[in-house]
Design an enzyme around this catalytic site. Structure first.
Site, PDB file in Angstrom:
ATOM      1  N   LYS A 201      61.971  87.904  51.601  1.00 26.51           N
ATOM      2  CA  LYS A 201      63.418  87.940  51.773  1.00 26.51           C
ATOM      3  C   LYS A 201      63.719  87.554  53.225  1.00 26.51           C
ATOM      4  O   LYS A 201      64.407  88.259  53.968  1.00 26.51           O
ATOM      5  CB  LYS A 201      63.919  89.358  51.431  1.00 26.51           C
ATOM      6  CG  LYS A 201      65.396  89.513  51.376  1.00 26.51           C
ATOM      7  CD  LYS A 201      66.001  89.227  50.019  1.00 26.51           C
ATOM      8  CE  LYS A 201      67.512  89.347  50.105  1.00 26.51           C
ATOM      9  NZ  LYS A 201      68.220  89.012  48.888  1.00 26.51           N
TER      10      LYS A 201
ATOM     11  N   ASP B 127      64.633  88.971  45.293  1.00 27.86           N
ATOM     12  CA  ASP B 127      65.613  89.381  44.280  1.00 27.86           C
ATOM     13  C   ASP B 127      65.688  88.345  43.155  1.00 27.86           C
ATOM     14  O   ASP B 127      65.708  88.686  41.978  1.00 27.86           O
ATOM     15  CB  ASP B 127      66.992  89.657  44.908  1.00 27.86           C
ATOM     16  CG  ASP B 127      67.425  88.606  45.915  1.00 27.86           C
ATOM     17  OD1 ASP B 127      66.644  87.660  46.176  1.00 27.86           O
ATOM     18  OD2 ASP B 127      68.549  88.724  46.436  1.00 27.86           O
TER      19      ASP B 127
ATOM     20  N   ASP C 291      55.304  96.511  39.112  1.00 29.90           N
ATOM     21  CA  ASP C 291      55.675  97.478  38.072  1.00 29.90           C
ATOM     22  C   ASP C 291      56.637  96.841  37.070  1.00 29.90           C
ATOM     23  O   ASP C 291      56.569  97.113  35.871  1.00 29.90           O
ATOM     24  CB  ASP C 291      56.348  98.720  38.692  1.00 29.90           C
ATOM     25  CG  ASP C 291      55.333  99.800  39.058  1.00 29.90           C
ATOM     26  OD1 ASP C 291      54.169  99.456  39.324  1.00 29.90           O
ATOM     27  OD2 ASP C 291      55.703 100.986  39.067  1.00 29.90           O
TER      28      ASP C 291
ATOM     29  N   TYR D 250      56.072 100.502  54.374  1.00 25.53           N
ATOM     30  CA  TYR D 250      55.165 101.630  54.140  1.00 25.53           C
ATOM     31  C   TYR D 250      54.248 101.898  55.334  1.00 25.53           C
ATOM     32  O   TYR D 250      53.186 102.486  55.179  1.00 25.53           O
ATOM     33  CB  TYR D 250      54.302 101.386  52.896  1.00 25.53           C
ATOM     34  CG  TYR D 250      55.057 101.398  51.584  1.00 25.53           C
ATOM     35  CD1 TYR D 250      56.284 102.034  51.458  1.00 25.53           C
ATOM     36  CD2 TYR D 250      54.526 100.781  50.460  1.00 25.53           C
ATOM     37  CE1 TYR D 250      56.967 102.043  50.245  1.00 25.53           C
ATOM     38  CE2 TYR D 250      55.198 100.791  49.246  1.00 25.53           C
ATOM     39  CZ  TYR D 250      56.414 101.414  49.144  1.00 25.53           C
ATOM     40  OH  TYR D 250      57.079 101.422  47.941  1.00 25.53           O
TER      41      TYR D 250
HETATM   42 MG    MG Z   1      53.908 101.853  42.627  1.00 22.86          MG
END
Ligand code: MG
Ligand code: NAI
Length: 326
Positions: free
Chosen positions: A167, A199, A227, A120
């Site tokens: 990872k 994962d 989430d 991001y």
């Molecule tokens: Mg979000």
């Protein structure tokens, strides 16, 4: 000492749940000065700007900010607001409460998500019709800052240690740097850690969430996995969060503006009130924070409840019950 709090309700149910949380803060014996700022779709329609400069300045100078939610303009509001408080970590507890239907009622963990870089960091290009690229940035300094926060968080809240999710087996340079830096800082601070690949974590947290307490992760992994954990505890209406910087912080519910129920006074104020509990704890009032949490938990268990939890109480009714229990 008076604490200056920027209050930015935003759009939709933000206009309903943010005043509810302010009501709870006003019931405490702490001196606050609340200063309200506008942001979101409605102010954009009026002025052309989703985040007026004066609202940004309010967040950048207040001791702490309480934010509700913004609608379509969410990204134009929340990203600069996080920047205004110079936030390097997103703290996201995911806890299942008695009395609330949860997929995994034993879930009680907190994500400490790196909040500035990773995928991001904004370095994305469309090179040709066929090809788009993204540069994933990881720095030792941001990883270190996150890890130092994590060590302090573990010590302050009496946890045994934390789990690093990454990872690094595939993203050797970037997540390798992240993993090694976090491990080094934990070692310097005598904090126990273990590691899980991201994962595999997704599977483990579904099957055995009680294996985890504090989870430290890079930006995207933290976004997605928190989430996922929200799903385990019964949805968005109950999840608070904090964006913490070196000198100030911004607190917000994880949910959005809920256009389907906005304006009806039926929104669940719990996530925003729990965000307010994190706010007072951030300012150093641990007892008051615990008292808010307890009042919310008792109310979730014994009622009254809003309709998302199967009740028929209004936002105000639930808020009043929480204030009474305080
Ligand atoms: Mg979000
Ligand atoms: P949402 O979180 O607003 O709503 C999802 C579902 O959860 C809806 O059915 C809603 O009624 C329910 N819900 C959410 N919070 C609730 C509460 N406190 N009490 C009872 N029910 C609640 O997510 P959605 O629908 O994806 O987005 C709606 C708008 O919110 C969009 O414009 C989006 O851009 C914005 N948004 C803003 C965020 C922010 O400002 N941080 C975060 C997420 C979405």
């Amino acid at each position: 000492m008076t604490h200056e709090i920027a209050v930015i309700p935003g759009d939709g149910i933000g206009q309903e749940v943010t005043p509810a949380a302010v009501e709870v803060l006003e019931a405490l014996e702490i001196e606050f000065e609340f200063r309200e700022g506008e942001a979101g779709d409605a102010v954009k329609e009026e002025t052309g700007e989703a985040l007026p400069q004066e609202t940004y300045d309010l967040a950048a100078s207040a001791d702490a900010t309480l934010f509700g939610a913004a609608g379509e303009t969410a990204a134009d509001v929340i990203l600069p607001l996080r920047e205004a408080v110079d936030s390097f970590v997103n703290v996201r507890p995911a806890k299942a409460y008695p009395g609330v239907d949860a997929v995994r009622p034993e879930t009680d963990l907190v994500f400490l998500r790196e909040n500035t870089e990773g995928v991001y960091s904004g370095h994305e290009d469309r090179l040709t019709d066929d090809v788009a690229t993204l540069t994933r940035v990881v720095t030792e300094s941001a990883s270190r800052q996150l890890a130092e926060f994590a060590c302090e968080y573990v010590a302050d809240n009496d946890y045994d240690g934390f789990t690093t999710v990454h990872k690094a087996n595939v993203m050797r340079a970037t997540d390798g740097l992240f993993r090694d830096t976090v491990a080094e800082v934990a070692d310097e601070n005598d904090i126990e850690t273990d590691e899980v690949l991201m994962d595999a974590f997704a599977t483990h947290v579904c099957l055995e969430p009680d294996q985890f307490d504090v989870v430290v992760c890079p930006n995207l992994a933290g976004d997605v996995l928190s989430d996922l954990a929200a799903g385990l505890v019964g949805g968005l209406g109950l999840l608070p969060s904090a964006n913490v910087g070196p000198d100030r912080a911004l607190f917000e519910p994880v949910h959005g503006t809920a256009p389907d129920i906005a304006g009806k006074s039926v929104a669940n104020p719990a996530a925003t009130i729990l965000s307010a509990a994190m706010l007072v704890e951030y300012l150093g009032y641990d007892e008051e924070g615990a008292a808010i949490r307890e009042a919310v938990e008792t109310t979730l268990e014994e009622g009254p409840r809003t309709s998302d939890l199967g009740g028929d109480a209004s936002t105000g009714g639930v808020t009043e019950a929480i204030v009474d229990r305080l």
